[in-house]
Design a protein around this motif. Sequence first.
Motif, PDB file in Angstrom:
ATOM      1  N   ALA A 183      -9.618   8.747   6.436  1.00 43.86           N
ATOM      2  CA  ALA A 183      -8.950   9.523   5.369  1.00 43.86           C
ATOM      3  C   ALA A 183      -9.965  10.440   4.688  1.00 43.86           C
ATOM      4  O   ALA A 183      -9.650  11.590   4.368  1.00 43.86           O
ATOM      5  N   PHE A 211       0.841  -1.206   0.000  1.00 47.18           N
ATOM      6  CA  PHE A 211       0.000   0.000   0.000  1.00 47.18           C
ATOM      7  C   PHE A 211       0.873   1.252   0.000  1.00 47.18           C
ATOM      8  O   PHE A 211       0.615   2.211  -0.734  1.00 47.18           O
ATOM      9  N   TYR A 212       1.929   1.229   0.838  1.00 50.10           N
ATOM     10  CA  TYR A 212       2.838   2.383   0.908  1.00 50.10           C
ATOM     11  C   TYR A 212       3.644   2.512  -0.385  1.00 50.10           C
ATOM     12  O   TYR A 212       3.919   3.631  -0.854  1.00 50.10           O
ATOM     13  N   ALA A 270      -1.322   2.968  11.055  1.00 46.82           N
ATOM     14  CA  ALA A 270      -1.259   2.871   9.588  1.00 46.82           C
ATOM     15  C   ALA A 270      -0.800   4.174   8.956  1.00 46.82           C
ATOM     16  O   ALA A 270      -0.546   4.220   7.754  1.00 46.82           O
ATOM     17  N   CYS A 271      -0.706   5.236   9.761  1.00 49.31           N
ATOM     18  CA  CYS A 271      -0.455   6.576   9.218  1.00 49.31           C
ATOM     19  C   CYS A 271       1.037   6.924   9.276  1.00 49.31           C
ATOM     20  O   CYS A 271       1.555   7.257  10.341  1.00 49.31           O
ATOM     21  N   PRO A 272       1.741   6.877   8.141  1.00 48.32           N
ATOM     22  CA  PRO A 272       3.169   7.222   8.180  1.00 48.32           C
ATOM     23  C   PRO A 272       3.396   8.681   8.555  1.00 48.32           C
ATOM     24  O   PRO A 272       4.428   9.029   9.132  1.00 48.32           O
ATOM     25  N   THR A 328      -1.222  13.697   3.998  1.00 47.13           N
ATOM     26  CA  THR A 328      -0.826  13.600   2.586  1.00 47.13           C
ATOM     27  C   THR A 328      -1.669  12.558   1.851  1.00 47.13           C
ATOM     28  O   THR A 328      -1.326  12.145   0.751  1.00 47.13           O
ATOM     29  N   PHE A 329      -2.747  12.143   2.462  1.00 48.69           N
ATOM     30  CA  PHE A 329      -3.718  11.229   1.856  1.00 48.69           C
ATOM     31  C   PHE A 329      -3.077   9.920   1.381  1.00 48.69           C
ATOM     32  O   PHE A 329      -3.225   9.522   0.227  1.00 48.69           O
ATOM     33  N   VAL A 330      -2.338   9.304   2.272  1.00 50.10           N
ATOM     34  CA  VAL A 330      -1.844   7.956   1.974  1.00 50.10           C
ATOM     35  C   VAL A 330      -3.062   7.024   1.866  1.00 50.10           C
ATOM     36  O   VAL A 330      -3.140   6.166   0.993  1.00 50.10           O
ATOM     37  N   GLY A 331      -4.011   7.204   2.799  1.00 49.39           N
ATOM     38  CA  GLY A 331      -5.280   6.476   2.715  1.00 49.39           C
ATOM     39  C   GLY A 331      -5.298   5.115   3.392  1.00 49.39           C
ATOM     40  O   GLY A 331      -6.344   4.465   3.429  1.00 49.39           O
ATOM     41  N   TYR A 332      -4.148   4.695   3.936  1.00 52.87           N
ATOM     42  CA  TYR A 332      -4.102   3.354   4.548  1.00 52.87           C
ATOM     43  C   TYR A 332      -4.916   3.307   5.841  1.00 52.87           C
ATOM     44  O   TYR A 332      -5.401   2.245   6.232  1.00 52.87           O
ATOM     45  N   TYR A 384       1.507   4.163  -2.894  1.00 54.37           N
ATOM     46  CA  TYR A 384       1.413   5.595  -2.561  1.00 54.37           C
ATOM     47  C   TYR A 384       2.636   6.349  -3.082  1.00 54.37           C
ATOM     48  O   TYR A 384       2.505   7.434  -3.673  1.00 54.37           O
TER      49      TYR A 384
END
Lengths: 127, 251
Positions: B221, A21-22, B157-159, B205-209, A25
Motif C-alpha cells: 500500500a 478492517f474493511y 486482500a484488495c477489494p 483507494t488506499f484500503v491498506g489491507y 475503511y
Amino acid sequence: MSNRKPYTRPMPRTWWLDHPFYRFYMVREATVLPLVFFTLSLTAGLICLVQGPQAWQSWLDYMAHPVVIILNLVALVASLFHATTFFSMMPQVMPIRIKGKLLDGKWVIGAQWAAVAVISLIALVLI
Amino acid sequence: MTQTTYQVSVLRYDPATDDAPYSQSFVVPGDETMSVLDALGYIKDNLDKSLSYRWSCRMAICGSCGMMVNGVPKLACKAFLRDYAKGVVIEPLANFAIEKDLVVDMTPFIERLEAIKPYILGNDRRPEDGPNTQTPEQMARYKQFAACINCGLCYAACPQFGLNPDFLGPAAIALAHRYNLDSRDKGKAQRMPLINSDNGAWGCTFVGYCSKVCPKSVDPAGAVNQGKVASTQDMVIAMFNPNKDGQEVRG
C-alpha cells in the motif's frame, strides 16, 4: 482436451461487512457524508451573505438550530477522525529520509498535527 | 507435546463434477506445532487423496501456499491450528477464479507482474565492467519492496482488485516501484505509463489491507501510494518537457 472450468466467486455489494478492517475503511470513507452537510451549510451561508442582512440573519438562525449544531459537531468529529487516519498513512506515502536514514513516522504525524494546531490558532485569532 | 484434534473445514470444488464450491469438514489430529499446511497434508494422505492445493517450501518463502484462513489471506505454512480454537475454515485465495479445491488461477497476477517489467532495464554494463555496486543508502531505498515473494495475498486482500479486474494491483505496482527506485535501473520511463493509468496507482483507494496481510512486510500500500507521488512528478515534468516521452527522474 482441457477440463478447465474456473469458478469465479461473486463479490456482493456487502463485501465490506465481512471483515473489521474493511468496515473501518468504509467508516473512514463515510466521514465525507457529514462533511458534505457542513460544506453545503457553509456555501448557503456565503450565498446568504451576498443576498443581504435579512438572508444572513436567517442563515444565522438556521445555524443556531439544535439539529444543525449536532450535525456540525458530528462533522467536526468526522473530520478529526478522518485527519487522524489520513495523517497516520502519510509516512507510508511520503517516506522522508534525512542523511539516508528513514525519519520515524511519528515525527511526520506530529508535524501534521502541529500544522493543524497552527492553522486553527491563526483562524481563531483572525475570526 | 499434547495431542489434540482440530476441526478443519475446506472449500471443495471439482470442475469435472461440481457447478459450485461447497464446504467439507474434516477432523485432523495434531499438536500445537501443526500448521494449516500440515493439516492439508494430513487430509490428503489419510482422509481424501483428491484434495488439491499448492505448496512447496514450507518455510514462508516460496509463496505457493497462499489461501484464505478464516477469511484472512495467509500462507498456510505460516498459519497454525493452535490459533483457531473454534475450528478453521480454509478457502482458496479470494479475488481469483478457483481451478480446483484450493488451487486458483494465478494468470491475472502473473500477467500483471510481466507487464511492469520487474527486472533491471537500460543498464548497458557488461560482466567485464565488474560488479554494479550500490551504496547501502541506495539499496535501502528499494530493499523493503524487493522482499516480495509473489504469493498473491495482497491481491486477495484488495477489494479494488476484486471489484475492478483491470486494476494493476498491489504486488505489481510495488515491484514496479522497487525497480524504479533501483539506482542500477533506467527503465522508469517504460513502467510509468502503466503506473500513471487509471488502473495503475490511481486505481488504489488506499484500503491498506494488502500491507496488513503481507507475510514479508513489503508494505505494498505504501509502494502504490508512493507510486501516486511518482506519477504526479511524472506528469509535472511532462508538462514542462512535453517533447520527451517519459523521463529518468529518480522517485
